[in-house]
Scaffold this active site. Structure first.
Site, PDB file in Angstrom:
ATOM      1  N   ARG A  60     -23.666 112.720  58.488  1.00 44.99           N
ATOM      2  CA  ARG A  60     -22.343 112.074  58.513  1.00 44.99           C
ATOM      3  C   ARG A  60     -21.266 113.062  58.940  1.00 44.99           C
ATOM      4  O   ARG A  60     -20.319 112.690  59.646  1.00 44.99           O
ATOM      5  CB  ARG A  60     -22.005 111.521  57.137  1.00 44.99           C
ATOM      6  CG  ARG A  60     -22.849 110.331  56.743  1.00 44.99           C
ATOM      7  CD  ARG A  60     -22.564 109.952  55.298  1.00 44.99           C
ATOM      8  NE  ARG A  60     -23.227 108.729  54.917  1.00 44.99           N
ATOM      9  CZ  ARG A  60     -23.218 108.251  53.677  1.00 44.99           C
ATOM     10  NH1 ARG A  60     -22.589 108.917  52.706  1.00 44.99           N
ATOM     11  NH2 ARG A  60     -23.833 107.136  53.405  1.00 44.99           N
TER      12      ARG A  60
ATOM     13  N   HIS B  55       1.458 118.593  46.190  1.00 51.80           N
ATOM     14  CA  HIS B  55       0.384 117.584  46.183  1.00 51.80           C
ATOM     15  C   HIS B  55       0.915 116.173  45.870  1.00 51.80           C
ATOM     16  O   HIS B  55       0.504 115.199  46.506  1.00 51.80           O
ATOM     17  CB  HIS B  55      -0.685 118.003  45.171  1.00 51.80           C
ATOM     18  CG  HIS B  55      -2.031 117.418  45.412  1.00 51.80           C
ATOM     19  ND1 HIS B  55      -3.194 118.095  45.150  1.00 51.80           N
ATOM     20  CD2 HIS B  55      -2.422 116.208  45.883  1.00 51.80           C
ATOM     21  CE1 HIS B  55      -4.231 117.332  45.463  1.00 51.80           C
ATOM     22  NE2 HIS B  55      -3.780 116.179  45.905  1.00 51.80           N
TER      23      HIS B  55
ATOM     24  N   ASP C  34      -9.416 120.810  54.503  1.00 51.96           N
ATOM     25  CA  ASP C  34      -8.363 120.367  53.582  1.00 51.96           C
ATOM     26  C   ASP C  34      -8.858 120.512  52.143  1.00 51.96           C
ATOM     27  O   ASP C  34      -9.783 119.823  51.727  1.00 51.96           O
ATOM     28  CB  ASP C  34      -8.007 118.902  53.861  1.00 51.96           C
ATOM     29  CG  ASP C  34      -6.848 118.432  53.005  1.00 51.96           C
ATOM     30  OD1 ASP C  34      -5.697 118.636  53.428  1.00 51.96           O
ATOM     31  OD2 ASP C  34      -7.095 117.901  51.905  1.00 51.96           O
TER      32      ASP C  34
ATOM     33  N   VAL D  24     -20.742 115.093  52.150  1.00 53.74           N
ATOM     34  CA  VAL D  24     -21.672 116.187  51.847  1.00 53.74           C
ATOM     35  C   VAL D  24     -22.987 115.968  52.588  1.00 53.74           C
ATOM     36  O   VAL D  24     -23.964 116.670  52.346  1.00 53.74           O
ATOM     37  CB  VAL D  24     -21.937 116.315  50.326  1.00 53.74           C
ATOM     38  CG1 VAL D  24     -20.710 116.836  49.606  1.00 53.74           C
ATOM     39  CG2 VAL D  24     -22.400 114.978  49.729  1.00 53.74           C
TER      40      VAL D  24
END
Ligand SMILES: NC(=O)C1=CN([C@@H]2O[C@H](COP(=O)(O)OP(=O)(O)OC[C@H]3O[C@@H](n4cnc5c(N)ncnc54)[C@H](OP(=O)(O)O)[C@@H]3O)[C@@H](O)[C@H]2O)C=CC1
Ligand SMILES: O=C(O)C(=O)[C@@H](O)[C@H](O)C(=O)CO
Length: 281
Positions: A241, A113, A49, A237
Protein backbone atom coordinates in the site's frame (compact mmCIF):
# COMPACT_ATOMS: atom_id res chain seq x y z
CA UNK A 1 12.74 -1.05 -5.62
CA UNK A 2 12.35 2.72 -5.58
CA UNK A 3 9.52 4.15 -7.65
CA UNK A 4 10.44 6.20 -10.71
CA UNK A 5 7.65 8.63 -9.81
CA UNK A 6 8.54 12.31 -9.55
CA UNK A 7 6.58 13.90 -6.73
CA UNK A 8 5.72 17.57 -7.42
CA UNK A 9 6.69 20.24 -4.91
CA UNK A 10 4.63 23.13 -3.62
CA UNK A 11 6.23 26.43 -2.61
CA UNK A 12 5.17 27.71 0.81
CA UNK A 13 4.62 31.41 1.54
CA UNK A 14 8.22 31.83 2.76
CA UNK A 15 9.79 30.19 -0.32
CA UNK A 16 10.45 26.78 1.28
CA UNK A 17 9.31 23.88 -0.92
CA UNK A 18 7.38 20.83 0.30
CA UNK A 19 6.73 17.57 -1.60
CA UNK A 20 2.99 17.42 -2.28
CA UNK A 21 2.83 13.74 -1.29
CA UNK A 22 4.23 12.46 1.98
CA UNK A 23 3.94 9.61 4.46
CA UNK A 24 1.97 9.91 7.74
CA UNK A 25 2.99 8.03 10.87
CA UNK A 26 -0.03 8.52 13.19
CA UNK A 27 -0.84 5.23 14.97
CA UNK A 28 2.39 3.56 13.93
CA UNK A 29 3.83 2.27 17.22
CA UNK A 30 7.31 3.65 17.97
CA UNK A 31 8.73 0.11 17.71
CA UNK A 32 7.54 -0.08 14.06
CA UNK A 33 8.08 3.53 13.00
CA UNK A 34 11.73 3.36 11.96
CA UNK A 35 11.08 0.37 9.68
CA UNK A 36 7.92 1.89 8.16
CA UNK A 37 9.68 5.21 7.54
CA UNK A 38 12.69 3.49 6.00
CA UNK A 39 10.35 1.55 3.70
CA UNK A 40 8.66 4.79 2.62
CA UNK A 41 12.02 6.48 1.99
CA UNK A 42 13.32 3.46 0.11
CA UNK A 43 10.23 3.45 -2.13
CA UNK A 44 10.65 7.15 -2.96
CA UNK A 45 8.78 9.25 -0.37
CA UNK A 46 10.70 12.35 0.72
CA UNK A 47 8.22 13.87 3.16
CA UNK A 48 7.21 12.47 6.56
CA UNK A 49 4.45 13.80 8.84
CA UNK A 50 4.86 13.09 12.56
CA UNK A 51 3.89 14.79 15.86
CA UNK A 52 4.88 14.88 19.50
CA UNK A 53 1.47 13.34 20.19
CA UNK A 54 2.36 10.25 18.12
CA UNK A 55 5.33 9.43 20.37
CA UNK A 56 7.49 8.43 17.39
CA UNK A 57 9.54 11.51 16.45
CA UNK A 58 12.81 9.92 17.60
CA UNK A 59 12.21 6.87 15.40
CA UNK A 60 11.42 9.04 12.37
CA UNK A 61 14.70 10.88 13.00
CA UNK A 62 16.60 7.59 13.24
CA UNK A 63 15.17 6.49 9.89
CA UNK A 64 16.17 9.78 8.25
CA UNK A 65 19.72 9.51 9.60
CA UNK A 66 20.07 5.83 8.64
CA UNK A 67 18.47 6.15 5.19
CA UNK A 68 21.63 7.32 3.48
CA UNK A 69 19.57 10.04 1.75
CA UNK A 70 20.98 13.57 2.09
CA UNK A 71 19.13 15.44 4.84
CA UNK A 72 18.19 18.31 2.53
CA UNK A 73 16.31 15.92 0.24
CA UNK A 74 13.84 14.93 2.98
CA UNK A 75 11.07 17.14 4.37
CA UNK A 76 9.99 16.51 7.97
CA UNK A 77 6.92 17.96 9.68
CA UNK A 78 6.16 17.67 13.37
CA UNK A 79 3.63 19.26 15.71
CA UNK A 80 3.54 20.80 19.17
CA UNK A 81 1.55 18.71 21.62
CA UNK A 82 -1.58 20.05 23.27
CA UNK A 83 0.04 20.09 26.72
CA UNK A 84 2.63 22.61 25.53
CA UNK A 85 0.41 25.60 24.86
CA UNK A 86 1.32 28.86 26.59
CA UNK A 87 0.66 30.27 29.14
CA UNK A 88 1.78 28.09 32.01
CA UNK A 89 3.46 25.51 29.79
CA UNK A 90 6.99 25.98 28.51
CA UNK A 91 6.18 26.08 24.82
CA UNK A 92 9.73 26.95 23.80
CA UNK A 93 11.13 23.95 25.70
CA UNK A 94 8.56 21.64 24.08
CA UNK A 95 9.47 22.91 20.61
CA UNK A 96 13.14 22.36 21.40
CA UNK A 97 12.26 18.79 22.48
CA UNK A 98 11.03 18.05 18.96
CA UNK A 99 14.30 19.35 17.53
CA UNK A 100 16.27 17.22 20.01
CA UNK A 101 14.16 14.07 19.55
CA UNK A 102 14.27 14.17 15.75
CA UNK A 103 17.97 15.05 15.87
CA UNK A 104 18.22 15.96 12.20
CA UNK A 105 19.07 19.66 12.49
CA UNK A 106 16.44 22.33 11.83
CA UNK A 107 13.01 20.78 11.30
CA UNK A 108 11.36 21.67 7.98
CA UNK A 109 7.89 22.47 9.29
CA UNK A 110 6.43 22.75 12.80
CA UNK A 111 2.73 23.11 13.54
CA UNK A 112 0.45 23.96 16.44
CA UNK A 113 -1.41 20.64 16.45
CA UNK A 114 -4.83 21.88 17.64
CA UNK A 115 -6.17 25.38 18.41
CA UNK A 116 -7.78 24.25 21.70
CA UNK A 117 -10.24 27.16 21.81
CA UNK A 118 -11.25 26.24 25.36
CA UNK A 119 -7.66 26.68 26.52
CA UNK A 120 -7.59 29.97 24.64
CA UNK A 121 -3.87 30.56 24.26
CA UNK A 122 -3.08 29.74 20.64
CA UNK A 123 -2.08 33.34 19.86
CA UNK A 124 0.54 33.32 22.63
CA UNK A 125 1.62 29.83 21.57
CA UNK A 126 2.04 31.02 17.99
CA UNK A 127 4.25 33.92 19.13
CA UNK A 128 6.59 31.40 20.79
CA UNK A 129 6.78 29.40 17.55
CA UNK A 130 7.46 32.64 15.64
CA UNK A 131 10.49 33.20 17.85
CA UNK A 132 11.71 29.62 17.37
CA UNK A 133 11.33 30.13 13.60
CA UNK A 134 13.33 33.36 13.75
CA UNK A 135 15.96 31.49 15.78
CA UNK A 136 16.30 28.95 12.91
CA UNK A 137 14.93 25.88 14.69
CA UNK A 138 12.24 25.46 12.01
CA UNK A 139 12.37 26.28 8.28
CA UNK A 140 8.64 27.04 8.29
CA UNK A 141 5.82 27.13 10.84
CA UNK A 142 2.12 26.47 10.45
CA UNK A 143 -1.03 25.29 12.17
CA UNK A 144 -3.34 22.31 12.18
CA UNK A 145 -7.08 22.06 12.73
CA UNK A 146 -7.52 25.84 12.69
CA UNK A 147 -10.85 27.26 11.56
CA UNK A 148 -11.34 30.64 9.95
CA UNK A 149 -11.83 32.52 13.22
CA UNK A 150 -8.64 31.01 14.71
CA UNK A 151 -6.64 31.93 11.60
CA UNK A 152 -8.11 35.42 11.59
CA UNK A 153 -6.78 36.06 15.09
CA UNK A 154 -3.29 34.96 14.03
CA UNK A 155 -3.45 37.13 10.91
CA UNK A 156 -4.62 40.15 12.96
CA UNK A 157 -2.47 39.77 16.07
CA UNK A 158 0.83 38.17 14.98
CA UNK A 159 3.55 38.64 12.37
CA UNK A 160 4.16 35.34 10.56
CA UNK A 161 1.38 34.02 8.30
CA UNK A 162 1.13 30.23 8.86
CA UNK A 163 2.69 28.37 5.94
CA UNK A 164 0.10 25.58 6.10
CA UNK A 165 -3.16 24.64 7.77
CA UNK A 166 -3.33 20.86 8.18
CA UNK A 167 -7.01 19.86 8.41
CA UNK A 168 -9.18 16.78 8.01
CA UNK A 169 -10.13 16.47 4.33
CA UNK A 170 -11.54 13.52 2.36
CA UNK A 171 -14.49 12.96 0.05
CA UNK A 172 -16.95 12.95 2.98
CA UNK A 173 -15.52 16.24 4.34
CA UNK A 174 -14.33 18.28 1.40
CA UNK A 175 -13.78 21.50 3.43
CA UNK A 176 -14.06 23.80 0.42
CA UNK A 177 -14.86 27.05 2.32
CA UNK A 178 -11.90 26.63 4.71
CA UNK A 179 -9.59 25.58 1.85
CA UNK A 180 -10.67 28.72 -0.01
CA UNK A 181 -9.93 30.89 3.05
CA UNK A 182 -6.49 29.26 3.39
CA UNK A 183 -5.76 29.88 -0.26
CA UNK A 184 -6.83 33.55 -0.10
CA UNK A 185 -4.24 34.03 2.65
CA UNK A 186 -1.36 32.13 0.98
CA UNK A 187 -1.77 29.24 3.43
CA UNK A 188 -1.35 25.79 1.87
CA UNK A 189 -4.00 23.24 2.84
CA UNK A 190 -2.72 19.86 4.00
CA UNK A 191 -5.33 17.08 4.04
CA UNK A 192 -5.18 14.68 6.98
CA UNK A 193 -6.89 11.27 6.93
CA UNK A 194 -7.04 11.66 3.14
CA UNK A 195 -8.81 8.31 2.63
CA UNK A 196 -10.83 8.77 5.86
CA UNK A 197 -8.77 5.99 7.48
CA UNK A 198 -10.15 3.59 4.87
CA UNK A 199 -13.82 4.55 5.32
CA UNK A 200 -14.21 5.88 1.77
CA UNK A 201 -12.74 2.84 0.07
CA UNK A 202 -16.01 0.89 -0.11
CA UNK A 203 -18.10 3.77 -1.39
CA UNK A 204 -20.16 2.47 -4.36
CA UNK A 205 -19.62 5.73 -6.28
CA UNK A 206 -15.85 5.27 -6.32
CA UNK A 207 -15.45 1.71 -7.59
CA UNK A 208 -16.61 2.55 -11.16
CA UNK A 209 -14.09 5.42 -11.37
CA UNK A 210 -11.31 3.14 -10.20
CA UNK A 211 -12.37 0.57 -12.77
CA UNK A 212 -12.46 3.15 -15.61
CA UNK A 213 -8.93 4.22 -14.75
CA UNK A 214 -7.52 0.81 -13.90
CA UNK A 215 -6.48 2.11 -10.46
CA UNK A 216 -7.39 1.34 -6.87
CA UNK A 217 -10.01 3.42 -5.06
CA UNK A 218 -7.30 4.67 -2.69
CA UNK A 219 -5.30 5.96 -5.67
CA UNK A 220 -8.38 7.65 -7.12
CA UNK A 221 -9.09 9.47 -3.86
CA UNK A 222 -5.45 10.46 -3.35
CA UNK A 223 -5.31 11.71 -6.94
CA UNK A 224 -8.41 13.85 -6.24
CA UNK A 225 -6.51 15.55 -3.39
CA UNK A 226 -3.49 16.08 -5.65
CA UNK A 227 -5.61 17.66 -8.40
CA UNK A 228 -7.19 19.98 -5.80
CA UNK A 229 -3.68 21.20 -4.99
CA UNK A 230 -3.59 20.01 -1.36
CA UNK A 231 -0.66 18.29 0.34
CA UNK A 232 -1.40 14.67 1.42
CA UNK A 233 0.40 12.04 3.50
CA UNK A 234 -1.50 8.74 3.65
CA UNK A 235 -0.45 6.35 6.41
CA UNK A 236 0.16 2.65 5.92
CA UNK A 237 2.28 -0.02 7.52
CA UNK A 238 1.74 -2.31 4.53
CA UNK A 239 4.58 -2.21 2.01
CA UNK A 240 2.35 -2.83 -1.03
CA UNK A 241 0.00 0.00 0.00
CA UNK A 242 2.90 2.37 0.73
CA UNK A 243 4.06 1.68 -2.83
CA UNK A 244 0.55 1.95 -4.30
CA UNK A 245 -0.08 5.33 -2.65
CA UNK A 246 2.98 6.75 -4.42
CA UNK A 247 1.70 6.00 -7.92
CA UNK A 248 -0.52 9.02 -8.44
CA UNK A 249 1.27 11.04 -11.07
CA UNK A 250 0.77 9.06 -14.28
CA UNK A 251 -3.01 9.40 -14.57
CA UNK A 252 -5.66 12.09 -14.27
CA UNK A 253 -9.27 12.29 -13.15
CA UNK A 254 -11.66 13.85 -15.65
CA UNK A 255 -13.88 16.77 -14.64
CA UNK A 256 -16.84 14.39 -14.54
CA UNK A 257 -14.98 12.00 -12.20
CA UNK A 258 -14.00 14.92 -9.96
CA UNK A 259 -17.65 16.03 -9.84
CA UNK A 260 -18.71 12.57 -8.64
CA UNK A 261 -16.14 12.65 -5.83
CA UNK A 262 -17.09 16.22 -4.84
CA UNK A 263 -20.74 15.16 -4.68
CA UNK A 264 -19.92 12.74 -1.83
CA UNK A 265 -19.31 15.58 0.62
CA UNK A 266 -21.48 15.21 3.72
CA UNK A 267 -19.47 17.42 6.11
CA UNK A 268 -18.85 14.20 8.04
CA UNK A 269 -15.76 13.97 10.25
CA UNK A 270 -13.72 10.95 11.29
CA UNK A 271 -11.79 12.90 13.91
CA UNK A 272 -12.66 15.49 16.54
CA UNK A 273 -14.28 18.83 15.75
CA UNK A 274 -11.65 21.52 16.43
CA UNK A 275 -14.35 23.79 17.92
CA UNK A 276 -14.97 21.25 20.67
CA UNK A 277 -11.63 19.49 21.03
CA UNK A 278 -9.75 20.76 24.09
CA UNK A 279 -8.00 17.54 25.12
CA UNK A 280 -4.72 18.08 26.93
CA UNK A 281 -2.71 14.93 27.68
N1 LIG B 1 -3.14 17.06 12.30
C1 LIG B 1 -3.98 16.16 12.75
O1 LIG B 1 -4.77 16.42 13.68
C2 LIG B 1 -4.00 14.81 12.15
C3 LIG B 1 -3.01 14.45 11.27
N2 LIG B 1 -3.00 13.20 10.69
C4 LIG B 1 -1.92 12.90 9.74
O2 LIG B 1 -2.48 12.38 8.53
C5 LIG B 1 -1.91 11.09 8.27
C6 LIG B 1 -2.88 10.21 7.50
O3 LIG B 1 -4.11 10.09 8.19
P1 LIG B 1 -4.59 8.75 8.93
O4 LIG B 1 -5.52 9.15 10.00
O5 LIG B 1 -3.43 7.97 9.30
O6 LIG B 1 -5.51 8.05 7.85
P2 LIG B 1 -5.42 7.65 6.30
O7 LIG B 1 -6.62 8.29 5.65
O8 LIG B 1 -4.09 7.88 5.74
O9 LIG B 1 -5.74 6.08 6.36
C7 LIG B 1 -4.86 5.16 6.95
C8 LIG B 1 -5.56 3.80 6.95
O10 LIG B 1 -5.81 3.39 5.60
C9 LIG B 1 -5.16 2.15 5.32
N3 LIG B 1 -4.59 2.30 3.97
C10 LIG B 1 -3.60 3.11 3.57
N4 LIG B 1 -3.37 3.00 2.25
C11 LIG B 1 -4.27 2.10 1.79
C12 LIG B 1 -4.52 1.55 0.50
N5 LIG B 1 -3.82 1.93 -0.57
N6 LIG B 1 -5.52 0.64 0.39
C13 LIG B 1 -6.25 0.25 1.45
N7 LIG B 1 -6.04 0.74 2.71
C14 LIG B 1 -5.05 1.65 2.87
C15 LIG B 1 -4.10 1.99 6.39
O11 LIG B 1 -3.93 0.62 6.68
P3 LIG B 1 -2.52 -0.12 7.00
O12 LIG B 1 -1.65 0.85 7.76
O13 LIG B 1 -2.94 -1.28 7.82
O14 LIG B 1 -1.94 -0.51 5.68
C16 LIG B 1 -4.74 2.71 7.58
O15 LIG B 1 -5.65 1.85 8.23
C17 LIG B 1 -1.54 10.57 9.67
O16 LIG B 1 -0.68 9.47 9.64
C18 LIG B 1 -0.95 11.82 10.27
O17 LIG B 1 0.34 12.04 9.79
C19 LIG B 1 -4.01 12.29 10.96
C20 LIG B 1 -4.99 12.59 11.87
C21 LIG B 1 -5.08 13.88 12.54
O1 LIG C 1 -3.50 12.11 14.64
C1 LIG C 1 -3.51 13.27 15.03
O2 LIG C 1 -2.72 14.11 14.58
C2 LIG C 1 -4.50 13.67 16.03
O3 LIG C 1 -4.52 14.79 16.45
C3 LIG C 1 -5.45 12.62 16.49
O4 LIG C 1 -4.77 11.69 17.20
C4 LIG C 1 -6.54 13.22 17.35
O5 LIG C 1 -6.01 13.86 18.43
C5 LIG C 1 -7.49 12.17 17.76
O6 LIG C 1 -7.79 11.29 16.98
C6 LIG C 1 -8.09 12.23 19.07
O7 LIG C 1 -8.99 11.21 19.24
Amino acid sequence: MASTTTIPSITLNNGVTIPQLGFGVFQIPPSETKAATLTALELGYRHIDTAQMYGNEAEVGQAVRESGIPRDEIFITSKLNNNAHAPGADTAAAAQRTVDDLDIGPVDLYLIHWPLPGVGSYVETWKVLEQAYRDGKFRAIGVSNFHQQHLTRLLDETDVVPAVNQIEVHPYLSQNPLRQFNSEHQIITEAWSPIAQGAVLDDPALAPIAEELGRSVAQVVLRWHIQRGDVVFPKSVTRARIAENLELFDFELSDAQVDVIESLNADRRRGPNPEEFNWVP
